[in-house]
Design a protein around this motif. Structure first.
Motif, PDB file in Angstrom:
ATOM      1  N   ILE A  89      52.360  28.908  97.434  1.00  0.00           N
ATOM      2  CA  ILE A  89      52.433  28.113  96.203  1.00  0.00           C
ATOM      3  C   ILE A  89      52.129  26.647  96.492  1.00  0.00           C
ATOM      4  CG2 ILE A  89      53.930  27.391  94.285  1.00  0.00           C
ATOM      5  CD1 ILE A  89      52.834  30.359  94.403  1.00  0.00           C
ATOM      6  N   GLY A  90      52.509  26.185  97.664  1.00  0.00           N
ATOM      7  CA  GLY A  90      52.112  24.831  98.076  1.00  0.00           C
ATOM      8  C   GLY A  90      50.596  24.706  98.103  1.00  0.00           C
ATOM      9  N   GLU A  91      49.928  25.711  98.663  1.00  0.00           N
ATOM     10  CA  GLU A  91      48.458  25.672  98.742  1.00  0.00           C
ATOM     11  C   GLU A  91      47.826  25.802  97.359  1.00  0.00           C
ATOM     12  OE1 GLU A  91      46.730  24.835 101.264  1.00  0.00           O
ATOM     13  OE2 GLU A  91      48.083  25.089 102.964  1.00  0.00           O
ATOM     14  N   VAL A  92      48.391  26.666  96.509  1.00  0.00           N
ATOM     15  CA  VAL A  92      47.864  26.806  95.141  1.00  0.00           C
ATOM     16  C   VAL A  92      48.058  25.491  94.383  1.00  0.00           C
ATOM     17  CG1 VAL A  92      48.177  27.977  92.914  1.00  0.00           C
ATOM     18  CG2 VAL A  92      48.180  29.316  95.021  1.00  0.00           C
ATOM     19  N   SER A  93      49.227  24.889  94.560  1.00  0.00           N
ATOM     20  CA  SER A  93      49.499  23.606  93.896  1.00  0.00           C
ATOM     21  C   SER A  93      48.486  22.547  94.351  1.00  0.00           C
ATOM     22  CB  SER A  93      50.916  23.114  94.218  1.00  0.00           C
ATOM     23  OG  SER A  93      51.879  24.029  93.745  1.00  0.00           O
ATOM     24  N   LYS A  94      48.157  22.571  95.635  1.00  0.00           N
ATOM     25  CA  LYS A  94      47.184  21.597  96.166  1.00  0.00           C
ATOM     26  C   LYS A  94      45.807  21.789  95.519  1.00  0.00           C
ATOM     27  CE  LYS A  94      45.034  20.170 100.485  1.00  0.00           C
ATOM     28  NZ  LYS A  94      44.828  20.536 101.893  1.00  0.00           N
ATOM     29  N   LEU A  95      45.395  23.045  95.360  1.00  0.00           N
ATOM     30  CA  LEU A  95      44.106  23.314  94.705  1.00  0.00           C
ATOM     31  C   LEU A  95      44.119  22.788  93.273  1.00  0.00           C
ATOM     32  CD1 LEU A  95      43.418  26.985  95.901  1.00  0.00           C
ATOM     33  CD2 LEU A  95      42.318  24.887  96.708  1.00  0.00           C
ATOM     34  N   MET A  96      45.245  23.010  92.599  1.00  0.00           N
ATOM     35  CA  MET A  96      45.331  22.561  91.204  1.00  0.00           C
ATOM     36  C   MET A  96      45.352  21.036  91.115  1.00  0.00           C
ATOM     37  SD  MET A  96      47.528  25.290  89.203  1.00  0.00           S
ATOM     38  CE  MET A  96      46.680  26.772  88.730  1.00  0.00           C
ATOM     39  N   LEU A  97      45.995  20.409  92.091  1.00  0.00           N
ATOM     40  CA  LEU A  97      45.961  18.936  92.133  1.00  0.00           C
ATOM     41  C   LEU A  97      44.533  18.465  92.326  1.00  0.00           C
ATOM     42  CD1 LEU A  97      48.796  17.463  94.385  1.00  0.00           C
ATOM     43  CD2 LEU A  97      48.681  17.642  91.904  1.00  0.00           C
ATOM     44  N   ASP A  98      43.800  19.164  93.169  1.00  0.00           N
ATOM     45  CA  ASP A  98      42.404  18.801  93.422  1.00  0.00           C
ATOM     46  C   ASP A  98      41.599  18.922  92.128  1.00  0.00           C
ATOM     47  OD1 ASP A  98      40.578  17.880  95.324  1.00  0.00           O
ATOM     48  OD2 ASP A  98      39.700  19.884  95.519  1.00  0.00           O
ATOM     49  N   ALA A  99      42.009  19.863  91.274  1.00  0.00           N
ATOM     50  CA  ALA A  99      41.336  20.040  89.980  1.00  0.00           C
ATOM     51  C   ALA A  99      41.788  18.989  88.965  1.00  0.00           C
ATOM     52  CB  ALA A  99      41.612  21.444  89.442  1.00  0.00           C
ATOM     53  N   GLY A 100      42.800  18.205  89.331  1.00  0.00           N
ATOM     54  CA  GLY A 100      43.235  17.096  88.475  1.00  0.00           C
ATOM     55  C   GLY A 100      44.383  17.419  87.541  1.00  0.00           C
ATOM     56  N   VAL A 101      44.993  18.576  87.752  1.00  0.00           N
ATOM     57  CA  VAL A 101      45.985  19.099  86.809  1.00  0.00           C
ATOM     58  C   VAL A 101      47.400  18.600  87.140  1.00  0.00           C
ATOM     59  CG1 VAL A 101      47.036  21.307  86.059  1.00  0.00           C
ATOM     60  CG2 VAL A 101      44.559  21.138  86.394  1.00  0.00           C
ATOM     61  N   ILE A 102      48.266  18.519  86.107  1.00  0.00           N
ATOM     62  CA  ILE A 102      49.706  18.311  86.311  1.00  0.00           C
ATOM     63  C   ILE A 102      50.303  19.707  86.511  1.00  0.00           C
ATOM     64  CG2 ILE A 102      51.870  17.411  85.354  1.00  0.00           C
ATOM     65  CD1 ILE A 102      49.728  15.220  85.457  1.00  0.00           C
ATOM     66  N   VAL A 103      50.852  19.962  87.704  1.00  0.00           N
ATOM     67  CA  VAL A 103      51.359  21.295  88.045  1.00  0.00           C
ATOM     68  C   VAL A 103      52.880  21.296  87.956  1.00  0.00           C
ATOM     69  CG1 VAL A 103      51.337  23.119  89.786  1.00  0.00           C
ATOM     70  CG2 VAL A 103      49.473  21.454  89.715  1.00  0.00           C
ATOM     71  N   LEU A 104      53.425  22.235  87.209  1.00  0.00           N
ATOM     72  CA  LEU A 104      54.880  22.423  87.181  1.00  0.00           C
ATOM     73  C   LEU A 104      55.162  23.707  87.956  1.00  0.00           C
ATOM     74  CD1 LEU A 104      53.840  21.450  84.087  1.00  0.00           C
ATOM     75  CD2 LEU A 104      56.298  21.113  83.872  1.00  0.00           C
ATOM     76  N   SER A 105      55.896  23.604  89.054  1.00  0.00           N
ATOM     77  CA  SER A 105      56.185  24.771  89.899  1.00  0.00           C
ATOM     78  C   SER A 105      57.683  25.046  89.857  1.00  0.00           C
ATOM     79  CB  SER A 105      55.767  24.509  91.352  1.00  0.00           C
ATOM     80  OG  SER A 105      54.371  24.376  91.449  1.00  0.00           O
ATOM     81  N   ALA A 106      58.057  26.241  89.395  1.00  0.00           N
ATOM     82  CA  ALA A 106      59.481  26.588  89.264  1.00  0.00           C
ATOM     83  C   ALA A 106      59.796  27.782  90.151  1.00  0.00           C
ATOM     84  CB  ALA A 106      59.804  26.889  87.799  1.00  0.00           C
ATOM     85  N   PHE A 107      60.334  27.477  91.324  1.00  0.00           N
ATOM     86  CA  PHE A 107      60.684  28.500  92.321  1.00  0.00           C
ATOM     87  C   PHE A 107      62.059  28.165  92.893  1.00  0.00           C
ATOM     88  CE2 PHE A 107      56.184  28.488  91.910  1.00  0.00           C
ATOM     89  CZ  PHE A 107      55.823  29.813  92.016  1.00  0.00           C
ATOM     90  N   ILE A 108      62.821  29.206  93.227  1.00  0.00           N
ATOM     91  CA  ILE A 108      64.113  28.939  93.858  1.00  0.00           C
ATOM     92  C   ILE A 108      63.894  28.036  95.067  1.00  0.00           C
ATOM     93  CG2 ILE A 108      66.101  29.927  95.050  1.00  0.00           C
ATOM     94  CD1 ILE A 108      65.760  32.452  93.341  1.00  0.00           C
TER      95      ILE A 108
END
Ligand SMILES: Nc1ncnc2c1ncn2[C@@H]1O[C@H](COP(=O)(O)OS(=O)(=O)O)[C@@H](OP(=O)(O)O)[C@H]1O
Ligand SMILES: Nc1ncnc2c1ncn2[C@@H]1O[C@H](COP(=O)(O)OP(=O)(O)O)[C@@H](O)[C@H]1O
Length: 202
Positions: A89-108
């Motif tokens: 999820i860290g890596e997916v979040s990084k890709l989304m940041l690269d796309a310019g998106v505001i990412v909300l990640s909700a994980f324990i």
């Protein structure tokens, strides 16, 4: 030509992250919600995303149950399964940041070392950690999905707070005690901190 790792040669794109952010007029940021099951991560992330979207921000919500139903359905709830879950999820979040998106990640995301790893993967200036905090007794009384009951009965193993650990953040960016604040108060506190951070500065 040099390889970075085992004959892998990443390409360079013509469009930069800065250009994507400019087009979207926002500072791409990961808003990372961590907390026990039933603490309020999903409720807060869903509501916050709706409010940010209504203000014109381009958002995407990654939520534990959803991701574990698809991308990460091969992973278990052992410590190793959780570590790999959060790494991906860290890596997916990084890709989304690269796309310019505001990412909300909700994980324990129960382990401090994994949350630190995510912060390092995405960059500390792009990471806001939200500790969604409620005592185990409150989460268990809420028992939104009936999982605490099953865990106490031994029908679900490795359940966070019962027979699997949760390491509370020591210095989160935002602390939301959901047993003390209403949903509206919680969202107001989040918006107060986050809005300035996700505006694009010149
Ligand atoms: N053993 C066990 N422990 C904790 N949670 C469990 C377990 N089994 C299933 N579930 C459901 O999975 C959701 C948590 O998944 P996460 O990906 O957020 O967990 S983790 O970050 O990898 O620890 C969690 O969602 P939330 O209640 O929203 O936290 C549960 O619905
Ligand atoms: N301030 C609050 N913020 C978020 N949820 C709250 C709050 N106060 C009470 N709740 C309730 O707590 C429960 C949290 O469930 P959920 O969002 O599914 O938690 P999680 O995603 O952490 O498992 C919901 O029933 C929600 O209505």
């Amino acid at each position: 030509m040099s390889s970075t790792n085992n004959n892998i040669y990443p390409i360079k794109t013509k469009v930069s992250q800065a250009q994507r952010q400019k087009l979207l007029n926002q500072h791409a940021t990961v808003i990372w919600f961590t907390g026990l099951s039933g603490s309020g991560k999903s409720t807060l992330a869903v509501q916050l995303e709706a409010q940010l979207h209504a203000l014109g921000f381009k958002t995407y919500l990654l939520d534990g149950d959803n991701i574990r139903a698809g991308l990460n359905k091969d992973l278990t709830f052992t410590d190793d399964g959780r570590i790999e879950n959060i790494r991906r999820i860290g890596e997916v979040s990084k890709l989304m940041l690269d796309a310019g998106v505001i990412v909300l990640s909700a994980f324990i995301s129960p382990f401090q070392s994994d949350r630190t790893q995510v912060k390092n993967i995405v960059g500390e200036h792009n990471y806001i950690e939200v500790f969604v905090d409620a005592p185990l007794s409150v989460c268990e009384a809420r028992d939104v999905k009936g999982l605490y009951k099953k865990a106490r009965a031994g029908e679900v193993k490795n359940f966070t707070g019962i027979d699997s650990p949760y390491e509370a953040p020591v210095r989160p960016d935002i602390h939301i005690p959901t047993h003390e604040l209403s949903l509206d108060e919680s969202i107001a506190k989040l918006m107060g901190y986050i809005l300035e951070k996700i505006k694009l500065k010149d």
